[in-house]
Scaffold this active site. Structure first.
Site, PDB file in Angstrom:
ATOM      1  N   ASP A 161     -15.239 -41.850   6.972  1.00  0.00           N
ATOM      2  CA  ASP A 161     -16.005 -41.762   5.717  1.00  0.00           C
ATOM      3  C   ASP A 161     -17.624 -41.897   6.180  1.00  0.00           C
ATOM      4  O   ASP A 161     -18.219 -41.060   5.351  1.00  0.00           O
ATOM      5  CB  ASP A 161     -15.640 -43.107   4.611  1.00  0.00           C
ATOM      6  CG  ASP A 161     -14.021 -42.844   4.243  1.00  0.00           C
ATOM      7  OD1 ASP A 161     -13.543 -41.830   3.975  1.00  0.00           O
ATOM      8  OD2 ASP A 161     -13.493 -43.828   4.269  1.00  0.00           O
ATOM      9  N   HIS A 188     -11.001 -47.000   1.218  1.00  0.00           N
ATOM     10  CA  HIS A 188     -10.646 -45.541   1.704  1.00  0.00           C
ATOM     11  C   HIS A 188      -9.643 -44.993   0.941  1.00  0.00           C
ATOM     12  O   HIS A 188      -8.473 -44.402   1.540  1.00  0.00           O
ATOM     13  CB  HIS A 188     -10.041 -45.668   3.282  1.00  0.00           C
ATOM     14  CG  HIS A 188      -9.921 -44.470   3.955  1.00  0.00           C
ATOM     15  ND1 HIS A 188     -10.854 -43.254   4.114  1.00  0.00           N
ATOM     16  CD2 HIS A 188      -8.769 -43.855   4.099  1.00  0.00           C
ATOM     17  CE1 HIS A 188     -10.325 -42.342   4.722  1.00  0.00           C
ATOM     18  NE2 HIS A 188      -9.017 -42.443   4.757  1.00  0.00           N
TER      19      HIS A 188
END
Ligand code: NAD
Ligand code: LMR
Length: 325
Positions: A161, A188
């Site tokens: 990310d 996530h």
């Protein structure tokens, strides 16, 4: 440089192969074990034979087990002495699936492996890539704690990310990508992924009206790759790149040079028991879980909105742990 033994579990898979390549090139790695099932697309021994010819110092070994084998019965040689175990073993999602649809199958795979780590390398940092990270990490942390082991050794890898957020900020601002560092906090999956653009000099220049779209682009990046691979898997190469960044940080910390990266860990910095934030890796693995730091009003709103979603996904992991002791 130090000499650590590292294992990549699922090391013959889509992430596992390039991740093994990158870890075999880390100067802190003296032994790399590629661990997979006999039904893997390529035999783990073959991946290891291939990587053993790199002119780097790591000795590379391959281990393949039958799918019905319990790792705890078989993986002793492979795991004993490991300082870091990276786990990209598990099923990737297909178009139309959520990460949370993978919980039962992937938590079962992770449990088999994490139990073996608890037995053969209880001091290792165990870094989980397997999805859904938001639920699998709490489940495995509970298992680890029940065995009396240090939960700070269980780490959920969310580095992809950050990698994505940094690339997208570079594309929007034109600032040199090497100087961009975007913390991504929360979890996530979907809206639980919260990039803090305001905490980076380049990110902070993005006009407020452009931030929501860029935020959404980071949240949706995994889904975009799943769609583009059209049923043939999810992000593998960028994940290997990100996993190696986290792996290098862990080994550097163990070797005495602390490194800070975002990761999803047991946490007290919010009212949620697991949370991704900046973490400093040191001689014992997770050394400091950092506070969130200053947030923009937009980020504050997003944080409050993501909490109930993440709370539910953590609860699903804890329920799995309770039902599968
Ligand atoms: P893949 O199918 O290509 O590879 C998985 C490998 O794991 C296979 O080689 C398989 O044989 C192996 N495996 C399965 N069960 C095992 C077990 N019990 N012991 C040892 N090995 C086992 O999948 P992939 O694309 O590499 O993805 C792996 C996982 O990583 C998926 O769950 C995916 O959702 C996840 N993922 C996470 C992130 C993240 O940011 N955290 C990013 C991408 C993918
Ligand atoms: C990703 O973010 O690419 C991974 O979590 C894989 C996925 O299922 O999207």
């Amino acid at each position: 440089m130090a000499n650590y033994k590292v294992c990549v579990v699922g090391g013959a898979g889509g992430i596992g192969q390039p991740l093994s390549l990158l870890m075999a090139m880390d100067p802190n790695v003296s032994e790399l074990c590629v661990y997979d099932l006999t039904l893997a697309m390529v035999p783990a021994e073959g991946v290891a034979a291939d990587l053993s010819h790199l002119n780097h110092k790591a000795v590379v070994k391959g281990y393949a087990f039958d799918k019905d084998d319990r790792a705890i019965d078989k993986a002793e040689e492979c795991l004993t002495g490991c300082s870091l175990v990276l786990i990209p073993a598990g099923v990737p999602r297909k178009p139309g699936q959520d990460r949370k649809d993978l919980l039962n199958i992937n938590a079962g795979i992770a449990k088999n492996i994490v139990e073996a780590c608890a037995k053969f390398c209880p001091d290792a940092v165990v870094a989980l890539i397997v999805n859904p990270v938001n639920s699998v990490v709490p489940a495995m942390c509970e298992l680890w704690k029940k065995k009396g082991l240090n939960p700070k050794k269980i780490v959920g890898i969310t580095t992809l990310d950050c990698v994505r957020a940094e690339k997208f900020v570079h594309e929007v601002t034109g600032q040199p990508v090497g100087g961009i560092s975007i913390p991504v906090i929360g979890g996530h999956a979907g809206t639980t992924i919260l990039p803090l653009f305001s905490q980076d000099a380049a990110g902070a220049t993005i006009p407020a009206d452009k931030v929501p779209d860029l935020d959404k682009k980071v949240q949706d990046a995994g889904t975009v790759v799943v769609a583009a691979k059209n049923g043939k898997g999810s992000a593998t190469l960028s994940m290997a790149f990100a996993g190696a960044r986290l792996g290098r940080a862990v080994l550097s910390g163990l070797a005495g040079t602390p490194v800070t990266e975002c990761a999803y860990v047991e946490s007290t910095i919010t009212d949620l028991p697991y949370f991704a934030s900046k973490v400093t890796f040191g001689k014992n693995g997770v050394e400091t879980v950092h506070d969130l730091g200053p947030l923009s009003d937009y980020e504050k709103g997003r944080l409050e909105a993501l909490k109930p979603v993440l709370k539910e996904e953590i609860a699903a992991g804890l329920e799995y742990a309770a039902a599968n002791e």
